[in-house]
Scaffold this motif. Structure first.
Motif, PDB file in Angstrom:
ATOM      1  N   GLN A  92       0.811  -1.211   0.000  1.00  0.00           N
ATOM      2  CA  GLN A  92       0.000   0.000   0.000  1.00  0.00           C
ATOM      3  C   GLN A  92       0.848   1.265   0.000  1.00  0.00           C
ATOM      4  OE1 GLN A  92      -2.545  -0.395   3.410  1.00  0.00           O
ATOM      5  NE2 GLN A  92      -3.920  -1.819   2.393  1.00  0.00           N
ATOM      6  N   TYR A  93       2.138   1.142   0.281  1.00  0.00           N
ATOM      7  CA  TYR A  93       3.000   2.316   0.393  1.00  0.00           C
ATOM      8  C   TYR A  93       3.097   3.077  -0.931  1.00  0.00           C
ATOM      9  CZ  TYR A  93       7.191   5.141   0.266  1.00  0.00           C
ATOM     10  OH  TYR A  93       8.057   6.178   0.067  1.00  0.00           O
ATOM     11  N   ALA A  94       2.926   4.371  -0.849  1.00  0.00           N
ATOM     12  CA  ALA A  94       3.175   5.272  -1.977  1.00  0.00           C
ATOM     13  C   ALA A  94       3.777   6.541  -1.384  1.00  0.00           C
ATOM     14  CB  ALA A  94       1.891   5.594  -2.719  1.00  0.00           C
ATOM     15  N   PRO A  95       4.906   7.001  -1.905  1.00  0.00           N
ATOM     16  CA  PRO A  95       5.525   8.191  -1.347  1.00  0.00           C
ATOM     17  C   PRO A  95       4.651   9.422  -1.544  1.00  0.00           C
ATOM     18  CG  PRO A  95       6.640   7.532  -3.368  1.00  0.00           C
ATOM     19  CD  PRO A  95       5.633   6.475  -3.045  1.00  0.00           C
ATOM     20  N   GLY A  96       4.717  10.325  -0.575  1.00  0.00           N
ATOM     21  CA  GLY A  96       3.994  11.580  -0.678  1.00  0.00           C
ATOM     22  C   GLY A  96       4.684  12.507  -1.668  1.00  0.00           C
ATOM     23  N   PRO A  97       4.181  13.725  -1.802  1.00  0.00           N
ATOM     24  CA  PRO A  97       4.763  14.669  -2.755  1.00  0.00           C
ATOM     25  C   PRO A  97       6.186  15.066  -2.364  1.00  0.00           C
ATOM     26  CG  PRO A  97       3.043  15.724  -1.445  1.00  0.00           C
ATOM     27  CD  PRO A  97       3.045  14.276  -1.074  1.00  0.00           C
ATOM     28  N   ALA A  98       6.956  15.450  -3.362  1.00  0.00           N
ATOM     29  CA  ALA A  98       8.318  15.927  -3.127  1.00  0.00           C
ATOM     30  C   ALA A  98       8.255  17.160  -2.232  1.00  0.00           C
ATOM     31  CB  ALA A  98       8.988  16.255  -4.456  1.00  0.00           C
ATOM     32  N   SER A  99       9.001  17.125  -1.138  1.00  0.00           N
ATOM     33  CA  SER A  99       8.997  18.268  -0.225  1.00  0.00           C
ATOM     34  C   SER A  99      10.217  18.204   0.673  1.00  0.00           C
ATOM     35  CB  SER A  99       7.730  18.268   0.635  1.00  0.00           C
ATOM     36  OG  SER A  99       7.713  17.129   1.468  1.00  0.00           O
TER      37      SER A  99
ATOM     38  N   ALA B 187      13.493   0.436  -5.679  1.00  0.00           N
ATOM     39  CA  ALA B 187      12.832   1.723  -5.437  1.00  0.00           C
ATOM     40  C   ALA B 187      12.379   2.348  -6.749  1.00  0.00           C
ATOM     41  CB  ALA B 187      13.768   2.667  -4.697  1.00  0.00           C
ATOM     42  N   MET B 188      13.207   2.206  -7.788  1.00  0.00           N
ATOM     43  CA  MET B 188      12.888   2.804  -9.086  1.00  0.00           C
ATOM     44  C   MET B 188      11.670   2.161  -9.738  1.00  0.00           C
ATOM     45  SD  MET B 188      16.664   3.287 -10.662  1.00  0.00           S
ATOM     46  CE  MET B 188      17.810   4.479  -9.989  1.00  0.00           C
ATOM     47  N   LYS B 189      11.329   0.945  -9.314  1.00  0.00           N
ATOM     48  CA  LYS B 189      10.151   0.261  -9.852  1.00  0.00           C
ATOM     49  C   LYS B 189       8.906   0.551  -9.022  1.00  0.00           C
ATOM     50  CE  LYS B 189      12.984  -3.614 -11.417  1.00  0.00           C
ATOM     51  NZ  LYS B 189      13.336  -5.011 -11.118  1.00  0.00           N
ATOM     52  N   PHE B 190       9.104   1.157  -7.840  1.00  0.00           N
ATOM     53  CA  PHE B 190       8.005   1.384  -6.913  1.00  0.00           C
ATOM     54  C   PHE B 190       7.097   2.500  -7.398  1.00  0.00           C
ATOM     55  CE2 PHE B 190       7.883  -1.034  -3.125  1.00  0.00           C
ATOM     56  CZ  PHE B 190       6.812  -0.519  -2.404  1.00  0.00           C
ATOM     57  N   GLY B 191       5.811   2.363  -7.117  1.00  0.00           N
ATOM     58  CA  GLY B 191       4.864   3.408  -7.469  1.00  0.00           C
ATOM     59  C   GLY B 191       5.282   4.749  -6.895  1.00  0.00           C
ATOM     60  N   GLY B 192       5.260   5.755  -7.702  1.00  0.00           N
ATOM     61  CA  GLY B 192       5.597   7.087  -7.226  1.00  0.00           C
ATOM     62  C   GLY B 192       7.025   7.516  -7.492  1.00  0.00           C
ATOM     63  N   TRP B 193       7.918   6.574  -7.836  1.00  0.00           N
ATOM     64  CA  TRP B 193       9.321   6.919  -8.049  1.00  0.00           C
ATOM     65  C   TRP B 193       9.493   7.934  -9.181  1.00  0.00           C
ATOM     66  CZ3 TRP B 193      14.068   6.810  -6.120  1.00  0.00           C
ATOM     67  CH2 TRP B 193      15.126   7.086  -6.975  1.00  0.00           C
ATOM     68  N   GLN B 194       8.912   7.631 -10.338  1.00  0.00           N
ATOM     69  CA  GLN B 194       9.048   8.531 -11.486  1.00  0.00           C
ATOM     70  C   GLN B 194       8.440   9.897 -11.175  1.00  0.00           C
ATOM     71  OE1 GLN B 194       8.109   6.839 -15.377  1.00  0.00           O
ATOM     72  NE2 GLN B 194       8.235   4.810 -14.444  1.00  0.00           N
TER      73      GLN B 194
END
Length: 190
Positions: free
Chosen positions: A6-13, A158-165
């Motif tokens: 379920q993990y998805a990184p939050g916005p860049a900050s 990490a590069m394959k994880f949702g949100g990386w790009q």
């Protein structure tokens, strides 16, 4: 579904770049809900680093003059660098070198928590990747400290994880640099 799924990184900050000619320093700030002492352990002790950091350490990083081997995790082939801790003022400041790039951690008490600041020299071509990578590592660290571990997410994984790009593009825009080509050359060959 697990917490990790379920993990998805939050916005860049919480990031900025300091430029001194060709030397670029990534500065990332994160407010953690845990004491500086607890965060210090996570930054210095091999068992803790193994759970969140992009490298493994064969010794404790908490003492000035200690020489430690840092092995990059998630690289196509393990890369080992030797570092000597140049500053260790527990639980305030930690400095060492990783692959010829300086790393400085600053821990400031913030209520019952900690303001953690990372200063990391990174090749300007990869500064947005570095920011995205450390962003994910900080998310994993926060969950580890909260006793809700999701496991280390670094390197090609990490590069394959949702949100990386998305993170990489957001940081590139913030820093005024081009987004590196996607997928990275190493990932294209695997």
């Amino acid at each position: 579904m697990t917490d990790r799924e379920q993990y998805a990184p939050g916005p860049a900050s919480g990031a900025q770049v300091r430029k001194d000619g060709e030397k670029w320093t990534l500065i990332l700030v994160r407010e953690l809900r845990h004491s500086p002492e607890k965060v210090w352990q996570a930054l210095t002790e091999p068992a803790h680093l193994r759970e969140w950091a992009p490298f493994e350490a064969d010794g404790n990083l908490g003492t000035v003059g200690t020489t430690v081997k840092l092995t990059t995790v998630g690289a196509p082939t393990p890369q080992v660098s030797e570092t000597t801790v140049t500053r260790a003022d527990a639980p305030k400041v930690l400095e060492y070198n990783w692959w010829g790039k300086d790393i400085r951690w600053e821990l400031e008490p913030l209520g019952s928590g900690t303001r953690l600041t990372l200063w990391h020299n990174i090749d300007r071509r990869f500064i947005s990747w570095g920011a995205a990578g450390w962003h994910v590592c900080f998310d994993v660290l926060e969950r580890l400290l909260a006793a809700e571990p999701i496991g280390r997410i670094v390197g090609a994984e990490a590069m394959k994880f949702g949100g990386w790009q998305r993170l990489t593009a957001e940081y590139a825009k913030q820093f005024g640099v081009e987004t590196p080509n996607w997928p990275p050359q190493a990932a294209q060959k695997s």
